[in-house]
Scaffold this motif. Structure first.
Motif, short mmCIF file in Angstrom:
data_model
loop_
_atom_site.label_atom_id
_atom_site.label_comp_id
_atom_site.label_asym_id
_atom_site.label_seq_id
_atom_site.Cartn_x
_atom_site.Cartn_y
_atom_site.Cartn_z
N ASP A 152 -9.40 104.87 112.13
CA ASP A 152 -8.07 105.36 111.75
C ASP A 152 -7.14 104.19 111.39
N LEU A 153 -7.22 103.11 112.15
CA LEU A 153 -6.36 101.95 111.87
C LEU A 153 -6.70 101.31 110.54
N LEU A 154 -8.00 101.15 110.24
CA LEU A 154 -8.40 100.52 108.98
C LEU A 154 -8.09 101.41 107.79
N SER A 155 -8.21 102.71 107.96
CA SER A 155 -7.86 103.62 106.86
C SER A 155 -6.38 103.47 106.50
N ALA A 156 -5.52 103.46 107.52
CA ALA A 156 -4.09 103.27 107.26
C ALA A 156 -3.80 101.86 106.73
N TYR A 157 -4.55 100.87 107.23
CA TYR A 157 -4.39 99.48 106.79
C TYR A 157 -4.69 99.35 105.30
N ALA A 158 -5.81 99.94 104.86
CA ALA A 158 -6.19 99.86 103.45
C ALA A 158 -5.21 100.64 102.57
N LYS A 159 -4.77 101.80 103.03
CA LYS A 159 -3.83 102.60 102.25
C LYS A 159 -2.48 101.90 102.11
N TYR A 160 -2.04 101.24 103.16
CA TYR A 160 -0.74 100.54 103.14
C TYR A 160 -0.78 99.36 102.18
N CYS A 161 -1.87 98.59 102.18
CA CYS A 161 -1.96 97.39 101.35
C CYS A 161 -2.25 97.71 99.89
N ALA A 162 -2.78 98.91 99.62
CA ALA A 162 -3.11 99.26 98.23
C ALA A 162 -1.87 99.39 97.36
N GLY A 163 -0.70 99.58 97.90
CA GLY A 163 0.51 99.75 97.12
C GLY A 163 1.18 98.46 96.71
N PHE A 164 0.62 97.33 97.10
CA PHE A 164 1.23 96.04 96.78
C PHE A 164 0.41 95.35 95.69
#
Length: 732
Positions: A152-164
């Protein structure tokens, strides 16, 4: 010095000749191993061979050490002595240079050892690559909470960084971790994983992406334990001491094993902790063998062997009773000796509902106690079913003890042999003999575990083992001993009182819900009531009912004694019935400790005589100091005594007046032989004799009124003549 500088320059000319090439065929291996022992090319010749410089394999001193089995210092001396083809390269992390040695310059055995390990590693590498191509990550039947939280943490981590955009991703990652570690984002995951560093989450990300982005890829990968350094010979010696029936502790077994190794000349360099870890691991992997050799087959059966699961839905209450004995953990006054003693409890337990149906307490486990317990079980079963009769079970589980194999109870001394029909067969009950030392087959053992609560309620409780003894039984505990004497007066409860207490506790136990098992949540009484409805609908229900009187004759306890003046003396008390008046011969009595106010009296041949009861004792001075009840009791007993005397005198007078005094002696002998046996017409011998005398008296004509005296004399002569004729007829 010049030669050393020349060698260094020649080594530097080798340049980039440190590529590792693995030959793909046996021909390539032979080419590399073609140099025979003693034909070691020197460094100068190697530098002039361009092909060798490109395909040569260079090894560090640590690798050479494993191949040659010598120290690094010896290898450096050989390098300086020119025994190997070498080159020097700068050393990492420290000043100076290090040697690299050409594989082809090593002895043939060392080169063969190198390629053997190399080829094995390459095969494993190919196998791992092939297996990894078939799956992204190892599939598990269950996924841990940590792996799911990381996912769950890595999924949110990847989704958060994809917008930059490019150049801002690292800053975005650091911002995400800051929000997470401050519990402003994914606080529930934080409660599971705790704080996470940048390096950790990046390592997880790579592991997650390589495994196909599934939670299984994020499981902890702990290394398997390394192979033990204990040799097979050392292991055999250590295990032989571990499996000793004398049960030595593991550390003691290790000391004995090391001593045996010294005596046999077996070298060992392992520490005690190494042997200890090996021993613990071996015990865990071979627990059945360890248990059997050290503790025996009973513990193996009780703790490790699987057991048979019973389906209790296939039986009803009253179908199967389970019987067993238990030595009580408290003291009772022995009614035979008056001394305190731990007695034996015999219980018959219904297998369906788990309710104790009947019990008996006796000084030792014997057939008397067993028969009494079964009798009470049958009586209580009928009472719970609402019947005025007893109810017979279909079968009884009994243990393999000596008392249950008695001839009186089962009809045989040995269950493997046949003999007279036992009491079970007379009642139509089938017997199931449990295996010796196999408590699982008798479910009554569970009841004995709960029975410990009742035992601890009594003041004479002595504990169920040495460690659990009350403080008053320990040495120098005078305060506890004095408190015990003040509480009990130094007296133990009587048998009748224990019966009453135990009966009340069983009523309480019957309403407790089962804590586990097939009927978890239901009390034994609830299970009984539900099953009783089905039992009454069965076609053989009526045939299993038995009258109380028949059950008394069959099941009550027996004892041979002699009739005395006041009746039968038993347990320091007299039991009386008028049928015992005037008798002095031996009889058999049947009694029940739960009902001590009466006994049943039988002839030695088995015929029933009477039911004797305890007579009431009168006031020593009832007429003067007693109450009206005392006076009435005294009056009744005196009247009964006078009545017996009067009836005896009347019978004696009738016999004397009837002229049968000579017959009395003969009839007494006959009475002694037949012991008052009942005739078909229901009269005793004396009763028949009295009746005959009365009949003769009635047969004589009444005396008429005479006018003359000669008429009276003539009539008396005629009467005596008729009487003589009757006597002659009887003698014939």
């Amino acid at each position: 010095m010049k030669s050393q500088r020349r060698r260094q320059k020649e080594t530097e000319k080798l340049g980039t000749g440190n590529e590792e090439l693995v030959p793909n065929s046996e021909l390539g291996i032979r080419n590399f191993l073609g140099t025979s022992k003693g034909q070691v090319p020197n460094s100068l010749n190697s530098n002039k061979n361009n092909k060798l410089s490109c395909s040569e394999i260079w090894l560090e001193i640590a690798e050479i050490r494993n191949l040659l089995g010598i120290t690094e210092r010896a290898i450096r001396k050989n390098c300086k002595a020119g025994k190997y083809v070498i080159k020097t390269v700068p050393s990492r992390g420290r000043k100076g240079e290090k040697y690299l040695i050409a594989l082809s310059s090593l002895p043939v055995e060392a080169q063969a050892r190198y390629w053997e390990v190399k080829i094995k590693d390459e095969r494993l590498k190919i196998k791992d690559e092939k297996d990894s191509s078939l799956r992204c990550a190892p599939f598990r039947m269950t996924v841990s909470a940590k792996a799911l939280a990381r996912h769950d943490l890595l999924s949110a981590y990847a989704k958060y960084c994809a917008g930059f955009g490019r150049g801002k991703i690292k800053q975005a990652k650091e911002t995400f971790l800051k929000l997470y570690n401050e519990k402003r984002y994914f606080d529930q995951v934080y409660n599971i994983l705790g704080p996470v560093s940048y390096a950790t989450i990046e390592r997880w990300r790579k592991q997650w992406e390589a495994g196909g982005k599934i939670p299984d890829a994020l499981e902890d990968r702990y290394k398997s334990p390394s192979q033990s350094s204990i040799s097979a010979e050392q292991s055999a010696i250590l295990i032989s001491h571990i499996l000793s029936p004398n049960k030595p502790p593991l550390k003691e077994a290790i000391r004995l094993a090391k001593e045996e190794m010294r005596l046999k000349g077996i070298a060992f360099a392992q520490s005690d902790i190494t042997f200890y870890r090996y021993g613990r691991k071996w015990i865990a992997e071979n627990l059945p063998i360890y248990t059997f050799t050290r503790y025996g087959g009973k513990k193996l059966n009780d703790e490790l062997a699987p057991f048979v699961m019973r389906d209790y839905s296939k039986i009803e209450v009253g179908d199967i009773f389970v019987a067993d004995g238990h030595v009580l953990n408290f003291e009772i006054i022995n009614p035979f000796t008056g001394k305190t003693k731990r007695m034996q409890l015999i219980v018959f337990y219904d297998m369906k509902c788990g309710l104790p149906m009947g019990f008996e307490i006796m000084p030792t486990e014997n057939t008397m106690a067993i028969s009494g317990a079964l009798r009470r079980s049958i009586l209580l079963m009928g009472k719970l079913l609402g019947e005025d009769k007893g109810f017979i079970p279909r079968a009884v589980y009994i243990d393999n003890g000596r008392a249950f194999r008695g001839q009186y109870f089962t009809g045989v001394h040995d269950f493997e042999q046949t003999g007279l029909k036992g009491l079970y067969e007379r009642l139509g009950i089938k017997t199931i003999i449990a295996k010796a030392y196999h408590g699982q087959s008798k479910t009554v053992e569970r009841f004995f575990g709960a029975f410990g609560e009742f035992e601890r309620r009594l003041t004479t409780y002595i504990g169920n083992n040495i460690e659990n003894k009350p403080a008053r039984l320990l040495r120098n505990e005078k305060a506890h001993v004095n408190a015990y004497k003040a509480l009990t007066g130094g007296q133990a409860p009587e048998l009748a009182a224990v019966y009453h207490y135990l009966y009340e506790w069983i009523l309480e136990y019957a309403q407790r819900p089962h804590q586990d098992g097939y009927f978890k949540g239901y009390s034994p009484l609830q299970v009984f009531e539900e099953s009783a409805k089905k039992l009454k609908a069965l076609p053989d229900y009526e045939s299993r009912l038995i009258d109380f009187e028949k059950l008394h004759f069959l099941m009550m306890e027996e004892r041979r004694t002699t009739i005395q003046r006041n009746g039968i003396r038993f347990n320091n008390r007299f039991y009386w019935n008028e049928a015992l008046y005037g008798r002095r011969e031996a009889v058999v009595i049947k009694y029940d400790w739960m009902y001590p106010e009466k006994i049943l009296v039988f002839e030695p041949t088995g015929e029933f005589i009477c039911e004797a009861t305890l007579p009431e004792r009168v006031h020593p001075a009832a007429a003067i100091l007693g109450t009206e009840a005392d006076k009435a009791l005294l009056r009744r007993q005196l009247e009964a005594q006078a009545r017996l005397k009067k009836e005896t005198a009347q019978v004696g007078e009738v016999l004397l007046n009837a002229g049968v005094g000579d017959k009395i002696k003969d009839e007494r002998l006959k009475i002694k032989d037949e012991r008052g046996k009942i005739k078909e017409d229901g009269q005793t011998v004396i009763g028949q004799l009295v009746a005959a005398a009365e009949k003769e008296k009635e047969a004589e004509p009444e005396e008429p009124i005479f006018v003359w005296e000669f008429e009276r004399k003539a009539w008396e002569e005629e009467r005596l003549k008729m009487k003589d004729e009757r006597l002659k007829t009887k003698k014939k």
